[in-house]
Enzyme design. Structure first.
Site, short mmCIF file in Angstrom:
data_model
loop_
_atom_site.label_atom_id
_atom_site.label_comp_id
_atom_site.label_asym_id
_atom_site.label_seq_id
_atom_site.Cartn_x
_atom_site.Cartn_y
_atom_site.Cartn_z
N PHE A 155 -1.63 3.45 -4.39
CA PHE A 155 -0.23 3.14 -4.68
C PHE A 155 0.14 1.78 -4.10
O PHE A 155 1.23 1.36 -4.10
CB PHE A 155 0.69 4.23 -4.12
N TRP A 181 7.07 4.51 -8.50
CA TRP A 181 6.55 3.65 -7.44
C TRP A 181 5.13 4.09 -7.05
O TRP A 181 4.28 3.26 -6.71
CB TRP A 181 7.47 3.73 -6.22
N HIS A 182 4.88 5.41 -7.14
CA HIS A 182 3.57 5.90 -6.74
C HIS A 182 2.47 5.45 -7.68
O HIS A 182 1.31 5.35 -7.28
CB HIS A 182 3.58 7.44 -6.66
N GLY A 183 2.80 5.21 -8.91
CA GLY A 183 1.76 4.75 -9.83
C GLY A 183 2.34 4.56 -11.21
O GLY A 183 3.32 5.21 -11.59
#
Lengths: 485, 439
Positions: free
Chosen positions: A485, A321-323
């Site tokens: 993000f 989800w962060h990247g």
């Protein structure tokens, strides 16, 4: 519009004044307009994205309640969640997926000219998509619908939390909109205090630490093993101050209008284990992942193997989800493994009957804090590194530190040779202070003096922060880490 | 979870005492509104204390108004040397790297030694040639700086070339980039601006320097808040203190190789990119190998710079060019404008319209303001072999440029009259010798 920009310095007081001058019925629409101005100042076209998603979710979620059977409800909520995730996927993961596919085909010797997608990630999409999913799932679980489109739109686009959270819960936020609140100086005092503190964390602490971090992660070969540990510690604090600084500014800005948004951090580096860390770090995300990913997968109410699998998958997806990059996935998976190992360790302790006195002792607690901190720092290396190659270089060198420390001399520290920027040698002083400050704040947290300091002290602290920020704020500050993000 | 509960209660908490208007009316009945406000808000009091502190310290620090913070950069060194120099200079060179590179590069060849870019701020070759060909012993100072725009040249002239430091002649070498660099968001974005804007007020040209409202607000905030305006000086002083402290507590390991700005640039390329330490940038005598190397292709960079001419940038810089000529004229300084040569391949990156606008405007303005104009680009004197890349002259090209300049001065009675007026020492012997020979 960045919180650290002059634009925001003009924007926030203007909206604040208009808000309190306006009669109550106009305040929510005013904040909605302001939020879209805030968002569209970056790239106007993406205003349509957030507006479209808002309208889509507002119109589709009521269909969940209209479905007559449980299966029907499940289908509707599934479709809504999928639609939100597909939108997120297109903007965030399309290029990553294509690259992975190409790499896989290359491995098996298939040549494929991948299409080049020029997709610019809309700011904050990961955050507001998660808020939409939360809304749909909560309505499915029986919570009430939001009746007003304007209220719902503001929930999704509220400018203080729009770009990087905290991820709000609609049951907490929406009721606040309907209360005809009256102006309180308390809002200004607490809001300003949070904003100044957030700016201090970001501009003074985070941005200065960033210099050492940038050099270390770009050129690990130029540093020794102990240097790299110090640089990794520095990153641990940089990301903490960067993100918690952002959260403070967001909370402070919201408070100026009398709204409360959730906290995101609670002294994460004094966690005694990794599970505790995730109760203190990015709280709004970890609770979201728990409520809308881990529990729906079965949570811990299933076989041990499945519960570990759920934990691992939740954390790995949380990492992704962060990247859209392999190192984020690895970071998430690393934490997943740590959480599983922690559960096993707890069981082992119980099974072996390790003396309860030892486990409950202060020494054991602080050793656990130190061990947990170092595990988290290792995780941050995966998180910060541009790619796995850099992470590998950093970690392999860092693992040599125990050997190097056996015959350690100051001349081994490359950071001591760099006298400008001064942050390099100063790390040896700053890092212990930052670590100790977490312990001190934890100790002071329940003290009355800390909770409500004397009036004069509050004024002095604010004036000092204003002076420090005016003098030391860099001309150009790097974007908040969580903006990507 | 604790916070969530707190948030749930927030709605209830939002009911409170009074609106601002209610506060005002209430204050009338319960005493002085200021007292009530002071008691009511720590933030407002803090803001007032902060403003008062700025006002108080600004008043105290007026004595140090000339205490500039001149950092280690091309412009810092140039300004510092110029201010410290006890002598008045007769000729000052202005321009970008188009001037700096051939002037200093040629001197390195001429003197056959490497020259420290942070210290070498004159042109020995020019001084000697001028003396031998015209008999004038003039001292020259080079204010040619990397990236210098006409807006910077205006500031140098307006803030520094005055009173006892006023030269007789300014030689300004211009190129099309100086007027149409698309990579430059505004005149305030140059490195010279950061240093030069500390040397005087830019109020009369503020709207040109700061076309963007945020840059303008930033500037105006500097006027109101002492801490903001002088933040670089304060930071510099505190950094020195911190350095001393750190050096005492954590000295660099004995025997360690000193960490230079060059080393730092490898680690942190974006950190103070314009900084230049003594002994870190040299002009070296050209070797046979250098000559063999041919010209460096920097067209990619210039494609970006010239991409779609921004007329705003062009017109702004032309206005600064006109202002620069006006200031020089008012002070009785004669200006020689040189349209610097560039290679045809670089010229071809510009549309005919843009090129025409540049050449015609520079020429027309120079003539209108009484400056001498030398078109080196169309002089036919320069070949591709005179360049080190597509725009910068090589040291040999620089020699050719200075020869052309000296010859122009020799034939230009106006320029000579300004040098005469400035009491430039005339070497009659050398002049007599020269007159006997053809140039």
């Amino acid at each position: 519009m960045l919180f650290t920009s002059l634009q925001y310095l003009v924007f926030l007081p203007t909206v604040f004044l208009l808000y309190w001058i306006c009669p109550h019925r106009l305040r929510v629409p005013l904040l909605l307009v302001a939020s879209y101005v805030f968002y569209m100042s970056w790239r106007p076209i993406y205003g349509l994205l957030i507006a479209g998603l808002t309208l889509g979710n507002f119109l589709l979620v009521p269909l969940i309640t209209k479905a007559t059977t449980e299966k029907g409800k499940k289908w509707v909520v599934g479709l809504i969640v999928a639609a939100n995730l597909i939108t997120l996927g297109i903007f965030k993961y399309a290029t990553f997926t294509i690259t992975c596919l190409k790499d896989s085909l290359d491995l098996v010797g298939v040549a494929w000219r991948e299409p080049h997608l020029h997709i610019l990630l809309p700011l904050g999409i990961s955050f507001f998509v998660f808020e939409f999913i939360h809304y749909a799932v909560e309505v499915y679980r029986g919570k009430p619908l939001v009746k007003s489109l304007i209220d719902f739109s503001l929930f999704a686009s509220f400018f203080p939390t729009q770009i990087a959270g905290p991820i709000k819960r609609y049951m907490d936020f929406i009721p606040q909109l309907s209360i005809p609140a009256k102006f309180k100086w308390e809002y200004v005092d607490q809001g300003m205090n949070l904003i100044l503190m957030g700016l201090f964390k970001k501009l003074i602490l985070g941005d200065n630490l960033a210099l050492a971090v940038e050099a270390g992660f770009a050129h690990p070969a130029n540093f020794g093993s102990v240097d790299l540990w110090l640089i990794a510690y520095a990153y641990a604090f940089q990301i903490f101050f960067d993100f918690s600084g952002y959260t403070d500014i967001a909370r402070g800005s919201a408070l100026l209008f009398g709204y409360k948004v959730p906290i995101n951090f609670n002294l994460p580096y004094i966690s005694a284990n990794v599970s505790d860390f995730w109760h203190r770090w990015h709280i709004s995300l970890s609770t979201w992942l728990r409520d809308y990913l881990y529990i729906p997968m079965g949570g811990s109410k299933c076989s041990q193997w499945k519960s570990y699998r759920n934990l691992f998958v939740t954390m790995a997806l949380g990492g992704l989800w962060h990247g859209a990059a392999m190192h984020f996935l690895i970071w998430g998976a690393f934490h997943g493994i740590l959480l599983v190992l922690h559960k096993e360790y707890q069981k082992l302790c119980e099974a072996l009957g390790v003396a309860k006195n030892l486990v409950n002792s202060k020494v054991y607690h602080w050793v656990s804090v130190v061990v947990t901190f170092h595990l988290v720092v290792i995780g941050w290396v995966f998180f910060r590194a541009e790619d796995m190659n850099i992470a590998g270089q950093m970690l392999s060198k860092m693992m040599m530190a125990p050997v190097d420390l056996l015959h350690f001399t100051a001349s081994q520290l490359n950071i001591l040779q760099i006298r400008d920027p001064i942050i390099f040698p100063a790390l040896l002083i700053i890092l212990p202070i930052l670590m100790i400050s977490q312990v001190v704040i934890d100790w002071m947290n329940d003290k009355r003096f800390y909770q409500s300091p004397p009036w004069a002290l509050q004024v002095c602290v604010m004036v000092a922060l204003m002076c420090v920020l005016t003098v030391f704020s860099p001309d150009t500050s790097p974007k908040f880490i969580y903006f990507q993000f | 979870m604790k916070e969530t509960e707190a948030t749930k209660n927030a709605a209830a908490q939002r009911l409170c005492e009074s609106t601002p208007s209610e506060l005002a009316s209430c204050a009338q009945s319960s005493g002085c509104p200021i007292t009530r406000l002071l008691k009511g808000s720590t933030a407002v009091v803090a803001l007032m204390v902060f403003l008062a502190l700025n006002y108080y310290i600004a008043g105290k620090s007026k004595d140090n108004a000339n205490n500039y913070k001149l950092d280690k950069s091309w412009v810092g060194w140039a300004v510092n040397d110029f201010i410290k120099s006890p002598d008045r200079k007769n000729v000052v060179f202005l321009g970008s790297s188009l001037m700096l590179v051939p002037l200093s590069g040629n001197d390195a060849n001429y003197l056959n030694k490497k020259l420290d870019g942070s210290k070498h701020h004159h042109s020995q070759y020019f001084e000697d040639q001028l003396k031998s060909r015209t008999g004038y012993s003039a001292s020259a100072y080079t204010f040619a700086l990397p990236g210098e725009m006409p807006s910077d040249a205006y500031m140098v002239t307006n803030f520094l070339l005055k009173d006892e430091k006023q030269p007789d002649v300014i030689v300004y070498g211009v190129g099309p980039r100086d007027f149409m660099d698309n990579l430059l968001p505004s005149p305030s974005a140059t490195d010279p601006f950061r240093v030069l804007s500390q040397l005087g007020s830019i109020d009369d040209h503020a709207s040109l320097f700061l076309p963007d409202w945020q840059a303008r607000l930033d500037y105006e905030l500097g006027k109101v808040f002492y801490f903001y305006k002088d933040r670089e000086k304060i930071t510099d002083k505190l950094a020195k203190l911190a350095n001393t402290g750190i050096n005492d507590v954590l000295p660099a390991p004995k025997g360690a190789k000193p960490f230079s700005i060059f080393d730092r640039r490898q680690l942190l390329p974006a950190y103070r990119p314009a900084e230049l330490e003594e002994g870190e940038a040299f002009f070296r005598p050209e070797t046979a190998e250098d000559k063999k190397r041919g010209i460096f292709d920097n067209l990619a960079e210039y494609r970006k710079r010239y991409k779609e001419l921004k007329w705003d940038t062009f017109l702004t810089q032309m206005q600064f060019f006109a202002s620069f000529l006006d200031v020089a004229k008012q002070r009785g300084i004669h200006v020689v404008v040189m349209a610097m040569p560039i290679t045809d391949v670089n010229r071809s990156l510009l549309s005919d319209r843009a090129w025409g606008a540049y050449m015609n405007s520079v020429k027309a303005l120079a003539k209108a303001k009484g400056a001498s104009y030398v078109d080196l680009h169309n002089s036919g004197a320069f070949q591709v072999t005179d360049f080190m890349d597509t725009v910068h002259l090589s040291p040999d090209g620089g020699k050719k440029m200075l020869d052309c300049l000296v010859e122009t001065i020799r034939l230009d009675s106006t320029t000579l009259s300004y040098l005469n007026k400035g009491n430039v020492e005339i070497d009659t012997k050398s002049l007599a010798q020269r007159k006997g020979n053809s140039l």
